[in-house]
Scaffold this motif. Structure first.
Motif, PDB file in Angstrom:
ATOM      1  N   ALA A 255      -2.027 -18.112 -51.784  1.00 40.14           N
ATOM      2  CA  ALA A 255      -2.116 -18.578 -50.399  1.00 40.14           C
ATOM      3  C   ALA A 255      -3.096 -19.726 -50.207  1.00 40.14           C
ATOM      4  CB  ALA A 255      -2.498 -17.415 -49.485  1.00 40.14           C
ATOM      5  N   GLY A 256      -4.046 -19.896 -51.134  1.00 47.36           N
ATOM      6  CA  GLY A 256      -5.048 -20.955 -50.988  1.00 47.36           C
ATOM      7  C   GLY A 256      -5.921 -20.769 -49.773  1.00 47.36           C
ATOM      8  N   GLU A 257      -6.179 -19.511 -49.408  1.00 48.74           N
ATOM      9  CA  GLU A 257      -6.948 -19.187 -48.206  1.00 48.74           C
ATOM     10  C   GLU A 257      -8.034 -18.185 -48.549  1.00 48.74           C
ATOM     11  OE1 GLU A 257      -2.947 -19.306 -45.330  1.00 48.74           O
ATOM     12  OE2 GLU A 257      -3.945 -17.421 -45.835  1.00 48.74           O
ATOM     13  N   PRO A 258      -9.050 -18.047 -47.671  1.00 46.27           N
ATOM     14  CA  PRO A 258     -10.056 -16.995 -47.871  1.00 46.27           C
ATOM     15  C   PRO A 258      -9.390 -15.622 -47.874  1.00 46.27           C
ATOM     16  CG  PRO A 258     -10.802 -18.569 -46.225  1.00 46.27           C
ATOM     17  CD  PRO A 258      -9.373 -18.905 -46.499  1.00 46.27           C
ATOM     18  N   LEU A 259      -9.903 -14.722 -48.667  1.00 47.07           N
ATOM     19  CA  LEU A 259      -9.334 -13.388 -48.787  1.00 47.07           C
ATOM     20  C   LEU A 259      -9.596 -12.582 -47.517  1.00 47.07           C
ATOM     21  CD1 LEU A 259      -7.958 -11.463 -50.870  1.00 47.07           C
ATOM     22  CD2 LEU A 259     -10.266 -10.677 -51.463  1.00 47.07           C
ATOM     23  N   PRO A 260      -8.529 -12.053 -46.889  1.00 45.54           N
ATOM     24  CA  PRO A 260      -8.742 -11.191 -45.709  1.00 45.54           C
ATOM     25  C   PRO A 260      -9.440  -9.892 -46.095  1.00 45.54           C
ATOM     26  CG  PRO A 260      -6.463 -11.981 -45.841  1.00 45.54           C
ATOM     27  CD  PRO A 260      -7.107 -12.282 -47.154  1.00 45.54           C
ATOM     28  N   ALA A 261      -9.865  -9.136 -45.092  1.00 41.24           N
ATOM     29  CA  ALA A 261     -10.507  -7.846 -45.338  1.00 41.24           C
ATOM     30  C   ALA A 261      -9.559  -6.921 -46.088  1.00 41.24           C
ATOM     31  CB  ALA A 261     -10.919  -7.210 -44.017  1.00 41.24           C
ATOM     32  N   VAL A 262     -10.076  -6.251 -47.111  1.00 41.59           N
ATOM     33  CA  VAL A 262      -9.251  -5.371 -47.927  1.00 41.59           C
ATOM     34  C   VAL A 262     -10.139  -4.313 -48.566  1.00 41.59           C
ATOM     35  CG1 VAL A 262      -9.464  -6.857 -49.965  1.00 41.59           C
ATOM     36  CG2 VAL A 262      -7.499  -5.317 -49.767  1.00 41.59           C
ATOM     37  N   SER A 263      -9.581  -3.129 -48.781  1.00 43.94           N
ATOM     38  CA  SER A 263     -10.299  -2.040 -49.426  1.00 43.94           C
ATOM     39  C   SER A 263      -9.557  -1.635 -50.694  1.00 43.94           C
ATOM     40  CB  SER A 263     -10.416  -0.839 -48.475  1.00 43.94           C
ATOM     41  OG  SER A 263     -10.958   0.283 -49.143  1.00 43.94           O
ATOM     42  N   LEU A 264     -10.230  -1.756 -51.834  1.00 43.93           N
ATOM     43  CA  LEU A 264      -9.650  -1.358 -53.114  1.00 43.93           C
ATOM     44  C   LEU A 264     -10.441  -0.166 -53.631  1.00 43.93           C
ATOM     45  CD1 LEU A 264      -9.246  -4.898 -54.757  1.00 43.93           C
ATOM     46  CD2 LEU A 264      -7.652  -3.685 -53.265  1.00 43.93           C
ATOM     47  N   THR A 265      -9.765   0.956 -53.853  1.00 43.18           N
ATOM     48  CA  THR A 265     -10.460   2.168 -54.255  1.00 43.18           C
ATOM     49  C   THR A 265      -9.951   2.677 -55.600  1.00 43.18           C
ATOM     50  OG1 THR A 265      -8.838   3.536 -53.061  1.00 43.18           O
ATOM     51  CG2 THR A 265     -10.814   2.852 -51.852  1.00 43.18           C
ATOM     52  N   GLY A 266     -10.753   3.558 -56.223  1.00 45.05           N
ATOM     53  CA  GLY A 266     -10.388   4.125 -57.511  1.00 45.05           C
ATOM     54  C   GLY A 266     -10.954   3.323 -58.663  1.00 45.05           C
ATOM     55  N   ASP A 267     -10.706   3.803 -59.878  1.00 45.55           N
ATOM     56  CA  ASP A 267     -11.199   3.101 -61.061  1.00 45.55           C
ATOM     57  C   ASP A 267     -10.040   2.809 -62.007  1.00 45.55           C
ATOM     58  OD1 ASP A 267     -10.740   5.362 -62.822  1.00 45.55           O
ATOM     59  OD2 ASP A 267     -12.542   6.268 -61.964  1.00 45.55           O
ATOM     60  N   GLU A 268     -10.363   2.209 -63.147  1.00 46.23           N
ATOM     61  CA  GLU A 268      -9.326   1.737 -64.060  1.00 46.23           C
ATOM     62  C   GLU A 268      -8.970   2.720 -65.160  1.00 46.23           C
ATOM     63  OE1 GLU A 268      -9.223  -2.464 -65.093  1.00 46.23           O
ATOM     64  OE2 GLU A 268     -11.026  -2.773 -63.878  1.00 46.23           O
ATOM     65  N   SER A 269      -9.441   3.961 -65.034  1.00 49.55           N
ATOM     66  CA  SER A 269      -9.112   4.963 -66.045  1.00 49.55           C
ATOM     67  C   SER A 269      -7.750   5.610 -65.809  1.00 49.55           C
ATOM     68  CB  SER A 269     -10.195   6.049 -66.072  1.00 49.55           C
ATOM     69  OG  SER A 269     -10.203   6.778 -64.847  1.00 49.55           O
ATOM     70  N   VAL A 270      -7.023   5.151 -64.788  1.00 46.61           N
ATOM     71  CA  VAL A 270      -5.746   5.781 -64.424  1.00 46.61           C
ATOM     72  C   VAL A 270      -4.620   5.454 -65.397  1.00 46.61           C
ATOM     73  CG1 VAL A 270      -6.282   6.004 -61.976  1.00 46.61           C
ATOM     74  CG2 VAL A 270      -5.290   3.870 -62.831  1.00 46.61           C
ATOM     75  N   LEU A 271      -4.812   4.460 -66.260  1.00 47.66           N
ATOM     76  CA  LEU A 271      -3.828   4.129 -67.279  1.00 47.66           C
ATOM     77  C   LEU A 271      -4.536   3.906 -68.607  1.00 47.66           C
ATOM     78  CD1 LEU A 271      -1.446   1.608 -65.447  1.00 47.66           C
ATOM     79  CD2 LEU A 271      -0.894   3.943 -66.116  1.00 47.66           C
ATOM     80  N   PRO A 272      -3.920   4.280 -69.726  1.00 51.76           N
ATOM     81  CA  PRO A 272      -4.547   4.052 -71.033  1.00 51.76           C
ATOM     82  C   PRO A 272      -4.440   2.594 -71.459  1.00 51.76           C
ATOM     83  CG  PRO A 272      -2.367   4.988 -71.324  1.00 51.76           C
ATOM     84  CD  PRO A 272      -2.622   4.959 -69.839  1.00 51.76           C
ATOM     85  N   GLY A 273      -5.150   2.262 -72.520  1.00 54.99           N
ATOM     86  CA  GLY A 273      -5.034   0.925 -73.096  1.00 54.99           C
ATOM     87  C   GLY A 273      -6.205   0.031 -72.766  1.00 54.99           C
ATOM     88  N   HIS A 274      -6.367  -1.013 -73.565  1.00 58.23           N
ATOM     89  CA  HIS A 274      -7.479  -1.952 -73.415  1.00 58.23           C
ATOM     90  C   HIS A 274      -7.254  -2.986 -72.319  1.00 58.23           C
ATOM     91  CE1 HIS A 274      -9.649  -0.741 -77.140  1.00 58.23           C
ATOM     92  NE2 HIS A 274      -8.426  -0.434 -77.565  1.00 58.23           N
ATOM     93  N   PHE A 275      -5.997  -3.356 -72.065  1.00 58.26           N
ATOM     94  CA  PHE A 275      -5.722  -4.392 -71.062  1.00 58.26           C
ATOM     95  C   PHE A 275      -5.931  -3.827 -69.655  1.00 58.26           C
ATOM     96  CE2 PHE A 275      -3.570  -6.197 -74.719  1.00 58.26           C
ATOM     97  CZ  PHE A 275      -3.848  -7.556 -74.582  1.00 58.26           C
TER      98      PHE A 275
END
Length: 455
Positions: A13-33
């Protein structure tokens, strides 16, 4: 993950990021990527794009939120799909898979009879795993890849990340943005149909197959778009993906290999607002339906093109799929030990689909504020490059229960258990108006726009 999203939003969009809530961690899937981060960010980008359309309608979208566990489930939606309590049939053909050649590994993508026949013709073998294994083992990876691709099939040898970055196609992809969105023609400013949903009243013609394009259409349908998927009766389909990605859409057949079929398609385009397609670059242009020609046929149209390896470079027209791009670009090789190590989901497909939906909704917003016809381009290889740029994570997964993000509905295929639409948009929660239809069950005409109440 906020930084991951901010980078994608800037490309989109080339715009400032609107308000957003991101929750949880990255352990929900296996693998290094960092697949969970990519999943969460791409879903958030689409949901934010829907929110901005809602704001344009004078409705407060509220704060968008995405949880990594729900995002992970959305990226594994076809794996979690159940019909009458049973998994859908596997999408993989009997001879599809990874094979050890004389000097390394190669993947043969034989999920349709046409691609399976190309492999058998190229290698001079019957369609048995034993015959393919024996023949591939006696040849080099490059020899097998070249023979299969030349025969019209789909294959990819396992390259390292370094080899891909040095490859002419890897270099071409490195020069492309994650999302390219350009104005390609003039048109008056659009007036949106009165609706309390972001894409309410917007007609989307979907000419896609397999996964990335259908995911984009599924996302748009959940935000209120009138999505018509057009396929052909004679072309092969993968039942698992048809059932999973058809949510909220109508499905019709049009014979594009006939004059009458192409005339019918043009009539549909003339009344469409969006066309999303995943034919190889240049395929539609050869029948007079390139982006600029489409903009002349329907001023104000938003065209979204998806490809495997990008739209420039020597492989621009090469057949490709998520699993092949992982092999070509070094993703499957980086942590391989005894065999290729793919991602824990068809993540390039899913992310590209969500980003395509985000690009389409951003383009629709621009047709309202600026007018014009718009062209979006994305590729699986470009999405893979984005994933590679995010760094790596701890590979150990946690125990994950997806039960609360699943729902069961009655469908044309039986009782369907599916992943609920991901991405919370308080101003207009995304949902599908109906489950997937059987392929070709609907008439190839635009249905009347009927506002659907928010449940």
């Amino acid at each position: 993950m906020q930084d991951v999203l901010a980078g994608a939003w800037q490309s989109l969009a080339g715009e400032p990021l609107p308000a957003v809530s991101l929750t949880g961690d990255e352990s929900v899937l296996p693998g290094h990527f960092r697949v969970p981060a990519m999943a969460t960010a791409s879903i958030a980008a689409a949901t934010l794009s829907a929110g901005e359309l809602l704001r344009l309608r004078g409705i407060d979208p509220g704060t968008v939120s995405v949880d990594t566990r729900h995002a992970a489930a959305a990226f594994r939606s076809e794996q979690l799909l159940r019909i009458d309590g049973e998994p859908a049939p596997s999408p993989w053909g009997p001879i599809a898979g990874d094979y050890r050649a004389a000097d390394g590994w190669i993947k043969l993508h034989c999920n349709t009879s046409r691609h399976e026949a190309a492999v058998c013709w190229a290698l001079g073998v019957p369609a048995t795993r034993e015959a393919v294994t024996k023949t591939v083992a006696a040849k080099s990876m490059a020899e097998v890849e070249s023979a299969v691709v030349t025969a019209g099939g789909a294959a990819a040898l396992m390259r390292s990340r370094e080899d891909w970055l040095a490859h002419p196609q890897g270099q071409a992809v490195a020069e492309l943005p994650l999302v390219e969105l350009d104005r390609i023609g003039d048109a008056p400013k659009r007036t949106l149909f009165d609706s309390d949903r972001p894409m309410g009243g917007v007609r989307v013609l979907e000419l896609t197959h397999v996964l990335a394009g259908p995911v984009a259409g599924r996302v748009l349908a959940a935000h209120g778009a009138n999505v018509l998927h057009v396929g052909a009766a004679h072309l092969p389909r993968i039942p698992m993906l048809t059932m999973d990605t058809g949510q909220g859409k109508r499905s019709a057949f049009v014979a594009l290999d006939t004059e009458g079929g192409r005339a019918k398609l043009k009539k549909l385009i003339a009344r469409a607002d969006v066309l999303v397609q995943s034919f190889r670059p240049g395929a539609l242009a050869r029948i007079g339906l390139g982006p600029e020609q489409l903009a002349e046929l329907r001023p104000g149209l938003v065209v979204a093109d998806l490809s495997a390896y990008g739209w420039t470079g020597p492989w621009a027209r090469r057949r490709g799929f998520d699993s092949l791009v992982q092999m070509s670009s070094g993703i499957a090789e980086e942590y391989a030990t005894d065999a290729p190590a793919p991602l824990p989901a068809q993540a390039l497909d899913h992310a590209t689909g969500w980003l395509t939906a985000a690009a389409i909704m951003t383009a629709i917003r621009r047709t309202v504020t600026d007018g014009g016809s718009w062209h979006a381009r994305l590729s699986l290889a470009g999405t893979g490059r984005w994933l590679d740029s995010l760094g790596r994570k701890d590979p150990e997964p946690s125990e994950v229960d997806y039960t609360d993000v699943l729902e069961t509905v009655d469908s044309d295929f039986g009782q369907m258990t599916r992943v609920r639409m991901a991405g919370e948009l308080p101003g207009a929660q995304p949902h599908w108006d109906h489950p997937s239809h059987k392929p070709g069950a609907d008439t190839p005409v635009w249905s009347p726009v009927v506002p659907q109440p928010v449940p």
